[in-house]
Design an enzyme around this catalytic site. Structure first.
Site, short mmCIF file in Angstrom:
data_model
loop_
_atom_site.label_atom_id
_atom_site.label_comp_id
_atom_site.label_asym_id
_atom_site.label_seq_id
_atom_site.Cartn_x
_atom_site.Cartn_y
_atom_site.Cartn_z
N ASP A 133 -14.40 -8.74 15.91
CA ASP A 133 -14.97 -8.40 14.61
C ASP A 133 -16.46 -8.68 14.41
OD1 ASP A 133 -14.90 -7.49 11.92
OD2 ASP A 133 -14.82 -9.56 11.24
N CYS A 187 -4.44 12.67 10.21
CA CYS A 187 -4.49 12.57 8.74
C CYS A 187 -4.15 13.92 8.10
CB CYS A 187 -5.88 12.15 8.26
SG CYS A 187 -6.20 10.38 8.42
N CYS A 190 -4.13 15.19 4.12
CA CYS A 190 -3.86 14.07 3.20
C CYS A 190 -5.17 13.45 2.70
CB CYS A 190 -3.04 13.01 3.96
SG CYS A 190 -2.79 11.49 3.03
N CYS A 193 -5.53 8.00 0.42
CA CYS A 193 -6.35 6.77 0.35
C CYS A 193 -7.58 6.99 -0.52
CB CYS A 193 -6.74 6.30 1.76
SG CYS A 193 -7.52 7.57 2.77
N CYS A 197 -8.11 4.86 -4.27
CA CYS A 197 -9.13 3.80 -4.25
C CYS A 197 -9.62 3.51 -5.68
CB CYS A 197 -10.29 4.22 -3.36
SG CYS A 197 -11.61 3.00 -3.41
N CYS A 213 -16.76 -1.04 -2.49
CA CYS A 213 -15.46 -1.43 -1.93
C CYS A 213 -15.09 -2.86 -2.34
CB CYS A 213 -15.50 -1.29 -0.41
SG CYS A 213 -13.97 -1.84 0.36
N CYS A 240 -8.64 -6.03 -0.44
CA CYS A 240 -7.92 -4.96 -1.13
C CYS A 240 -7.17 -4.17 -0.06
CB CYS A 240 -8.93 -4.06 -1.85
SG CYS A 240 -8.28 -2.50 -2.47
N CYS A 243 -5.79 1.23 -0.04
CA CYS A 243 -5.89 2.45 0.77
C CYS A 243 -4.93 2.41 1.96
CB CYS A 243 -7.34 2.70 1.22
SG CYS A 243 -8.15 1.32 2.00
N CYS A 247 -0.94 4.74 2.37
CA CYS A 247 -0.98 5.64 3.53
C CYS A 247 0.43 5.95 4.05
CB CYS A 247 -1.82 5.00 4.64
SG CYS A 247 -1.89 6.04 6.12
S1 SF4 Z 1 -3.81 7.91 3.41
FE1 SF4 Z 1 -3.63 7.60 5.64
S2 SF4 Z 1 -3.05 9.64 6.44
FE2 SF4 Z 1 -3.81 9.94 4.37
S3 SF4 Z 1 -5.99 10.40 4.67
FE3 SF4 Z 1 -5.85 8.23 4.29
S4 SF4 Z 1 -5.75 7.31 6.31
FE4 SF4 Z 1 -5.27 9.49 6.57
S1 SF4 Z 2 -10.24 -1.53 0.44
FE1 SF4 Z 2 -9.78 -0.95 -1.69
S2 SF4 Z 2 -11.78 -0.60 -2.63
FE2 SF4 Z 2 -12.10 -0.57 -0.39
S3 SF4 Z 2 -11.88 1.56 0.21
FE3 SF4 Z 2 -9.83 0.68 0.39
S4 SF4 Z 2 -8.86 1.06 -1.61
FE4 SF4 Z 2 -11.06 1.34 -1.86
#
Ligand code: SF4
Ligand code: SF4
Length: 382
Positions: A133, A187, A190, A193, A197, A213, A240, A243, A247
């Site tokens: 990381d 993906c 879709c 996410c 958000c 974020c 968080c 997202c 999924c």
């Molecule tokens: S929710 Fe998952 S599958 Fe859908 S766009 Fe986002 S990352 Fe891709």
């Molecule tokens: S972590 Fe939360 S605020 Fe950041 S992009 Fe994903 S859903 Fe959005």
């Protein structure tokens, strides 16, 4: 040899182990340039330092003679609650699932070191270096080219079998391995996410604006959070997962056994009230070995004030009045903001009096500004 290494990696707790060249695909380099040029790295200035950017784009600069990168993935327990359950628990805070247990940086580093020792035995003389990381490594780009998974529109890596609840690490080596096939993109059309958000931080597919974020705001950012973003944070006090939770590839995510991060029950939707009352020693004890400790008590309690302000629960008012005397201006200021959201007509007089007292002793400009605004808000309330 690759199969042997995969088996050893599995013994060390890595469910995923794939091989690639130390090269970054052009697409990821273009994304990085665009992301930095747009200022989406917020106040993480170190991310834009040219030397670090250069190393991100060119992994060969990380180790002389590097020929292969072994990418590994370590799973962690997905949230045991739904998005709705987390949102409804207004007197509790949400801590991101990867942070329910021990700090993965430490756990993973230890495991990668053990893997590296075994590789020394298996491969004979070679140079290697491990990363988790914090180094300037474009880990999602390497993971995709190694076939661990594709980069989802939320920018994290997704694996067809495991979803996205795993953490990445890399082992750079001068040993030469045939690279694995890169992962395909799944993906499709879709956008779940992006749509879920809370702050609309995924400004375009694969592009997260850190300024918006909640993961960045609640963990990395140590200042006063923009007032228009505070209501959108809800009760998320550390990171968080929204997202990831929405999924479809995580719909059938399972719990690793054992979970090497050893999640602790008390970090799963913890009560806000007790966390706001922790002093420094209490905080260090409560979050010993946890990644939450890295963020520091002031930033965490700032987030808790925001969650209390968003709770609609006026029973937090006395605690927030106490927090006006907190040793950190960051907490005093956000406590004032939370009071402006919670104060009922009946409580006006006591809160105004507490604010007057706090303002008389306040020396921090931002905290004073928050207190002033709260007084104005209370005065104009019907
Ligand atoms: S929710 Fe998952 S599958 Fe859908 S766009 Fe986002 S990352 Fe891709
Ligand atoms: S972590 Fe939360 S605020 Fe950041 S992009 Fe994903 S859903 Fe959005």
């Amino acid at each position: 040899m690759k199969d042997q290494i995969r088996a050893v990696a599995k013994e060390h707790g890595f469910d995923l182990c794939h091989f690639t060249r130390p090269q970054i695909a052009d697409r990821f380099i273009a994304y990085l340039d665009q992301w930095l040029a747009s200022g989406f790295h917020a106040d993480m200035d170190w991310m834009g330092e040219s030397e670090r950017v250069g190393r991100r784009k060119n992994p060969q600069a990380m180790l002389d003679g590097v020929k292969s990168v072994i990418c590994v993935g370590m799973r962690y327990t997905p949230p045991a609650y739904t998005l709705e359950q987390a949102e409804c628990a207004a007197d509790r805070g949400v801590i991101s699932a990867y942070a329910h247990g021990n700090d993965y940086h430490e756990v993973m580093k230890k495991r990668l070191k053990a893997l590296a020792r075994d590789l020394d035995t298996l491969l004979g003389p070679h140079q290697q270096r491990i990363y988790v990381d914090t180094a300037p490594v474009l880990e999602h780009a390497l993971a995709e080219s190694a076939g661990i998974g594709w980069q989802g529109k939320h920018s994290l890596t997704l694996n067809r079998e495991l979803g996205s609840h795993f953490l990445l690490g890399e082992l750079f080596t001068t040993a030469d391995f045939e690279p694995d096939e890169p992962a395909d993109f799944h993906c499709g059309s879709c956008t779940a996410c992006m749509d879920i958000c809370p702050t609309r931080a995924i400004v375009a597919p694969f592009t997260v604006d850190a300024n918006l974020c909640i993961s960045y705001l609640s963990i990395e950012f140590k200042g006063f959070i923009a007032r228009d973003l505070r209501p959108l944070m809800g009760n998320r006090i550390y990171g968080c997962d929204d997202c990831q939770m929405i999924c479809p590839w995580n719909r059938h995510a399972t719990t690793p056994d054992p979970d090497l991060l050893t999640p602790r029950r008390e970090n799963i939707l913890p009560e806000l009230a007790s966390l706001l009352q922790l002093d420094e020693v209490g905080f260090r004890t409560r979050f010993a070995k946890s990644p939450v400790k890295r963020t520091g008590r002031a930033a965490l309690q700032r987030n808790i004030c925001i969650a209390m302000g968003n709770s609609g629960d006026a029973s937090f008012v006395p605690l927030l009045m106490d927090a006006l005397k907190h040793d950190a201006a960051l907490v005093r200021g956000h406590a004032a903001w939370a009071l402006s959201r919670l104060t009922t007509v009946a409580g006006h007089a006591a809160v105004l009096s507490a604010l007057d007292t706090a303002m008389a002793a306040e020396t921090d400009e931002r905290a004073l500004e928050e207190m002033n605004l709260t007084i104005q808000n209370i005065r104009i309330k019907p």
